[in-house]
Enzyme design. Structure first.
Site, short mmCIF file in Angstrom:
data_model
loop_
_atom_site.label_atom_id
_atom_site.label_comp_id
_atom_site.label_asym_id
_atom_site.label_seq_id
_atom_site.Cartn_x
_atom_site.Cartn_y
_atom_site.Cartn_z
N ASP A 85 0.86 -1.19 0.00
CA ASP A 85 0.00 0.00 0.00
C ASP A 85 0.90 1.23 0.00
O ASP A 85 1.69 1.43 0.93
CB ASP A 85 -0.91 -0.04 1.23
CG ASP A 85 -2.06 0.95 1.13
OD1 ASP A 85 -2.17 1.65 0.11
OD2 ASP A 85 -2.86 1.00 2.09
N ASP A 96 -3.13 7.41 -3.65
CA ASP A 96 -3.14 6.22 -2.79
C ASP A 96 -3.37 5.02 -3.70
O ASP A 96 -4.37 5.00 -4.44
CB ASP A 96 -4.28 6.41 -1.77
CG ASP A 96 -4.35 5.35 -0.70
OD1 ASP A 96 -3.47 4.47 -0.66
OD2 ASP A 96 -5.32 5.41 0.10
N HIS A 158 -12.21 5.92 -0.04
CA HIS A 158 -12.37 7.26 0.54
C HIS A 158 -11.99 8.29 -0.51
O HIS A 158 -11.34 7.95 -1.50
CB HIS A 158 -11.43 7.38 1.75
CG HIS A 158 -10.04 6.88 1.45
ND1 HIS A 158 -9.06 7.70 0.98
CD2 HIS A 158 -9.49 5.63 1.46
CE1 HIS A 158 -7.96 6.97 0.76
NE2 HIS A 158 -8.18 5.70 1.02
N HIS A 166 -7.93 10.68 4.12
CA HIS A 166 -9.22 9.99 4.23
C HIS A 166 -10.35 11.02 4.35
O HIS A 166 -10.67 11.48 5.43
CB HIS A 166 -9.26 9.08 5.46
CG HIS A 166 -8.51 7.81 5.27
ND1 HIS A 166 -8.06 7.04 6.33
CD2 HIS A 166 -8.14 7.15 4.16
CE1 HIS A 166 -7.43 5.97 5.85
NE2 HIS A 166 -7.46 6.02 4.54
N GLU A 190 -10.83 0.67 -3.09
CA GLU A 190 -9.93 -0.39 -2.64
C GLU A 190 -10.66 -1.64 -2.17
O GLU A 190 -10.87 -1.83 -0.98
CB GLU A 190 -8.99 0.12 -1.56
CG GLU A 190 -9.60 0.98 -0.46
CD GLU A 190 -8.52 1.52 0.48
OE1 GLU A 190 -7.64 0.75 0.90
OE2 GLU A 190 -8.57 2.72 0.80
N GLU A 282 -5.94 -1.24 -5.19
CA GLU A 282 -6.46 0.12 -4.98
C GLU A 282 -5.92 1.06 -6.05
O GLU A 282 -4.74 1.00 -6.40
CB GLU A 282 -6.02 0.64 -3.60
CG GLU A 282 -6.44 2.07 -3.30
CD GLU A 282 -6.04 2.52 -1.90
OE1 GLU A 282 -5.05 1.98 -1.37
OE2 GLU A 282 -6.71 3.42 -1.35
MN MN Z 1 -3.96 2.62 0.32
MN MN Z 2 -6.83 4.07 0.69
#
Ligand code: MN
Ligand code: MN
Length: 308
Positions: A85, A96, A158, A166, A190, A282
Site C-alpha cells: 500500500d 493512494d 475514501h 481519508h 480499494e 487500490e
Molecule cells: Mn492505500
Molecule cells: Mn486508501
C-alpha cells in the site's frame, strides 16, 4: 480543478504507480519488510514526491496498516499474500494505490488475488460523475463473491484531497452507506477480498500515527520531534520516519506525551482471523464531468518535468 493542481496530482499518482510496481519487484521470499519499505521511500523522494503515509506491507491475514519499524525482523516467506500500500503526495496532493503479490511457488493464492483485482476493475467501470457509492459497493461484493470469497465489510475506500488522506464519502466493499462520486474530486477505491468472514479487527502494536488537529506543543514533547511531526502536514507518519533521524527515547516519550494529550490517532494493524488470507487492489481516480481518469494506473506523467 485548476491545471496546476491537476498536474501535481497526476505527478503524485505516477510516482505512486511506479513505486507500487518497484516495491512489488522487491517482494521476494527472504526479503526484509523494513528494507523494502525504506527502498520504496527513497524511490518516492528520488522522483520528487513525499510519502503521503508510511509505505505499508501487510501479510496474509493482516489486511492493512502493518508498518515495518526500524529493527523489525519480519521477512517475506514462500506462500505469503502481501498487500503493498503506497501513498505519495506532491505539494500535499495525495495519491493512494495498492496491489497484492502472491509469493506461493504453485500459485495457490492466485484466485484470491484475481478476485480483488477483478473487483477493482469492475468498480472502475461503474464509477463516474454522480454515481452513488452504494453502486460501487454492490459491484465489488458481486465480483468478489463470484470468485467464492468475502468482501471485507469494515474497510472502505475514501476521497483524497490536499493534505487529506481519508475524506468523505466512504466507498464501501458492500452496498451500504451514502454519498456520491463528485466531478472534480479524487477518490481511492480499494476492494479487499478475504477467505474468511470479511471482518477485520485491530490487533498488535501501532507504528502509524496521525495528528488529530492542529498540532500543539504539549508537556514532554521534544522540540526536534515536534518539528518533524509538523512537517508531515497532518498526513500519517510512521515511528520509523522519526527514529531514522531522532533519538529513540525522545521519539517514544514525545509520542506518549502527545497521545496522553489526545492529539494523536494511532493505527494498529487491521486483521482477519489468523489463518485466513486477504488481498487488496487500490487505485486513485479523478472523477471528471464525463467519466473517470485512473490516476495511479499510469507512469506517463513522469516523462515530462513539472511545469509548476
Ligand atoms: Mn492505500
Ligand atoms: Mn486508501
Amino acid at each position: 480543478m485548476n491545471p496546476q493542481d491537476l498536474e501535481k496530482w497526476r505527478r503524485a499518482a505516477a510516482i505512486a504507480c511506479h513505486v507500487r510496481k518497484y516495491v512489488a519487484s522487491l517482494a521476494k521470499p527472504g526479503a526484509k519488510l523494513i528494507d523494502i519499505a525504506l527502498a520504496g521511500h527513497a524511490r518516492i523522494e528520488e522522483l520528487g514526491g513525499k510519502p503521503a503515509f508510511p509505505l505499508q506491507m501487510s501479510r496474509n491475514h493482516i489486511a492493512a496498516h502493518y508498518c515495518a519499524w526500524i529493527g523489525d525482523p519480519t521477512t517475506l516467506q514462500e506462500g505469503d499474500v502481501v498487500k503493498i500500500d503506497c501513498g505519495v503526495h506532491v505539494d500535499g496532493f495525495v495519491a493512494d494505490t495498492a496491489m497484492t503479490v502472491d509469493l506461493s511457488l504453485d500459485g495457490r493464492n492466485r484466485k484470491l488475488v484475481e478476485a480483488s483485482q477483478a473487483a477493482l476493475d469492475a468498480a472502475i467501470r461503474v464509477a463516474g460523475p454522480d454515481v452513488d457509492v452504494i453502486e460501487i459497493g454492490r459491484e465489488v461484493e458481486r465480483v468478489i463473491r463470484s470468485f467464492g470469497f468475502s468482501p471485507v465489510k469494515n474497510l472502505t475506500g475514501h476521497s483524497v484531497g490536499r493534505w487529506i488522506i481519508h475524506g468523505p464519502p466512504q466507498i464501501p466493499n458492500v452496498p451500504v452507506g451514502r454519498g456520491k462520486l463528485r466531478p472534480g474530486t479524487c477518490v481511492a477505491i480499494e476492494p479487499f477480498a478475504s477467505t474468511g468472514a470479511g471482518i477485520v479487527k485491530e490487533s498488535g502494536d501501532a507504528h502509524v500515527f496521525m495528528v488529530r488537529r492542529d498540532l500543539k506543543k504539549a508537556k514532554g514533547v521534544d522540540d526536534g520531534v515536534y518539528d518533524a511531526i509538523r512537517a508531515f502536514g497532518g498526513l500519517p507518519f510512521g515511528s520509523r520516519d522519526l527514529v531514522a533521524h531522532l533519538p529513540f527515547k525522545a521519539v517514544s516519550d514525545s509520542l506518549n506525551a502527545l497521545s496522553r494529550d489526545d492529539q494523536l490517532m494511532v493505527y494498529p494493524p487491521l486483521c482477519e482471523k489468523k489463518g485466513e488470507l486477504v488481498a487488496q487492489f487500490e487505485h486513485t481516480l479523478l472523477i471528471t464531468d464525463s467519466g473517470v481518469e485512473v490516476l495511479t494506473a499510469s507512469e506517463d506523467a513522469l516523462r515530462t518535468p513539472l511545469s509548476v
